[in-house]
Design a protein around this motif. Structure first.
Motif, mmCIF file in Angstrom:
data_model
loop_
_atom_site.group_PDB
_atom_site.id
_atom_site.type_symbol
_atom_site.label_atom_id
_atom_site.label_comp_id
_atom_site.label_asym_id
_atom_site.label_seq_id
_atom_site.Cartn_x
_atom_site.Cartn_y
_atom_site.Cartn_z
ATOM 1 N N MET A 199 -20.706 -17.708 -6.923
ATOM 2 C CA MET A 199 -19.922 -17.094 -5.857
ATOM 3 C C MET A 199 -19.625 -15.654 -6.270
ATOM 4 O O MET A 199 -19.863 -15.257 -7.409
ATOM 5 N N VAL A 200 -19.083 -14.888 -5.326
ATOM 6 C CA VAL A 200 -18.701 -13.504 -5.613
ATOM 7 C C VAL A 200 -17.228 -13.313 -5.266
ATOM 8 O O VAL A 200 -16.711 -13.908 -4.322
ATOM 9 N N GLU A 201 -16.579 -12.476 -6.049
ATOM 10 C CA GLU A 201 -15.142 -12.236 -5.887
ATOM 11 C C GLU A 201 -14.831 -10.790 -6.248
ATOM 12 O O GLU A 201 -15.683 -10.067 -6.796
ATOM 13 N N THR A 202 -13.579 -10.388 -5.970
ATOM 14 C CA THR A 202 -13.102 -9.073 -6.427
ATOM 15 C C THR A 202 -12.019 -9.192 -7.496
ATOM 16 O O THR A 202 -11.856 -8.304 -8.317
ATOM 17 N N ASP A 203 -11.237 -10.277 -7.459
ATOM 18 C CA ASP A 203 -10.045 -10.397 -8.291
ATOM 19 C C ASP A 203 -9.090 -9.230 -8.045
ATOM 20 O O ASP A 203 -8.303 -8.868 -8.910
ATOM 21 N N GLY A 204 -9.205 -8.619 -6.850
ATOM 22 C CA GLY A 204 -8.320 -7.504 -6.508
ATOM 23 C C GLY A 204 -6.861 -7.915 -6.566
ATOM 24 O O GLY A 204 -6.536 -9.084 -6.382
ATOM 25 N N PRO A 205 -5.999 -6.983 -6.899
ATOM 26 C CA PRO A 205 -6.241 -5.541 -7.023
ATOM 27 C C PRO A 205 -6.714 -5.066 -8.396
ATOM 28 O O PRO A 205 -6.605 -3.877 -8.710
ATOM 29 N N TRP A 206 -7.244 -5.965 -9.232
ATOM 30 C CA TRP A 206 -7.753 -5.545 -10.539
ATOM 31 C C TRP A 206 -8.748 -4.394 -10.354
ATOM 32 O O TRP A 206 -9.663 -4.489 -9.547
ATOM 33 N N PRO A 207 -8.592 -3.297 -11.105
ATOM 34 C CA PRO A 207 -9.482 -2.142 -10.942
ATOM 35 C C PRO A 207 -10.783 -2.286 -11.733
ATOM 36 O O PRO A 207 -10.817 -2.964 -12.759
#
Length: 256
Positions: A199-207
C-alpha cells in the motif's frame, strides 16, 4: 483513472483550516485512513470523518509516548468499544522502538497494551494498523501468530530480511511513504515485497526530504510513490495504480 488511497495519515495533527484543502485538492484521492494517537485524537478523527465521508478513522494509541494510567486506558477502550462500528481499523498501535532508543523503557506494559488491542481487534472484527519496526516487528509477529491474526498492516515498515520473509509468508501488508522516491533501502524493500501486499501512505504531517524538501506533506505526494513502485516492479503505471488501490480498498473493506 489514477485513483489513490492514503493508507496512513494523521489528519487530526493538521490545522483544521487545512482539512478541506488536503481532502479535496486532489480529485484522484478516494479515501484517507486517518489513524489516532490518544483518546482525544480518536475523538477528533471521529469528528473529521463526520465532516468528510472519504476520511476513514482508525482508533488506537500510538506507542511512541509514555503510557497513560490504567484508568485512562480503561476510558480509551470503553470509548472505542462504544464507537467501534464506525472505525475502519484499530490503529495506530505497536511498540515504542524510537522512544526506547532515547529512554530505557520496560517493554512489558507496552506489550500488554498491544496484546489487549490485538484481542479487542478480533472482537471488533477490525484489521490492525501497526507501528512495529526492526526487531520490534519480530515481537509483534509473535503476538499476531499467537492470536491467529492475519489482517495486519505494518505502516512505514523497516526490518531484517528474515522478518520480511516471515511477514510475506503470513500475508501481512506493508505501506511505503514518499521516501521511496529517494531512499535506496525503501526501494529495495518494495522490490522484495509482493505487489499484492503493498500500500502507499504519507504518514502526514511527517515531513519528507528529496523532492519534497520543505513541503507540507499531502496525499498527492503518493503519485510519485506509485510511479516509483511501477518502475521498481517493472509494471505499467496503470497496473501499479490499480494494484495499490485494490489492495488498500480490499484490506480495509472500503466501498469507495
Amino acid at each position: 483513472m489514477k485513483q489513490i488511497i492514503d493508507a496512513h495519515i494523521h489528519l487530526d495533527q493538521y490545522e483544521p483550516k487545512s482539512w478541506k484543502d488536503i481532502i479535496e485538492k486532489d480529485p484522484s484521492l478516494q479515501a484517507l485512513i486517518s489513524v489516532s494517537s490518544t483518546l482525544q485524537s480518536c475523538q477528533l478523527n471521529q469528528k473529521i470523518s463526520q465532516l468528510y465521508s472519504c476520511v476513514k478513522p482508525a482508533y488506537g494509541f500510538h506507542p511512541e509516548q509514555i503510557l497513560p494510567s490504567s484508568n485512562e486506558l480503561a476510558e480509551l477502550f470503553a470509548w472505542i468499544d462504544q464507537n467501534n462500528e464506525e472505525m475502519i481499523a484499530v490503529g495506530e498501535v505497536g511498540l515504542p522502538y524510537y522512544l526506547n532508543q532515547t529512554y530505557t523503557l520496560s517493554l512489558e506494559p507496552y506489550l500488554e497494551l498491544l496484546e489487549a488491542f490485538i484481542i479487542h481487534s478480533k472482537k471488533w472484527g477490525k484489521p490492525l494498523i501497526l507501528h512495529a519496526v526492526y526487531e520490534d516487528a519480530e515481537i509483534v509477529c509473535d503476538l499476531l501468530e499467537k492470536h491467529s491474526v492475519s489482517k495486519a498492516h505494518f505502516h512505514w515498515f523497516k526490518g531484517a530480511k528474515k522478518t520480511v520473509e516471515r511477514m510475506k509468508n503470513n500475508g501481512y501488508y506493508i505501506s511505503v511513504t514518499p521516501d521511496i522516491v529517494y531512499k535506496p533501502k525503501i526501494q529495495a524493500l518494495a522490490m522484495e515485497y509482493p505487489l499484492d501486499y503493498l500500500m502507499v501512505e504519507t504518514d502526514g504531517p511527517w515531513p519528507f526530504e528529496g523532492p519534497f524538501q520543505n513541503q507540507t506533506t499531502v496525499p498527492s505526494m503518493i503519485h510519485q510513490s506509485v510511479e516509483e513502485i511501477a518502475r521498481l516492479k517493472g509494471v505499467s503505471g496503470t497496473e501499479a495504480y490499480d494494484f495499490l488501490y485494490q489492495n488498500t480498498s480490499c484490506f480495509y473493506n472500503l466501498s469507495t
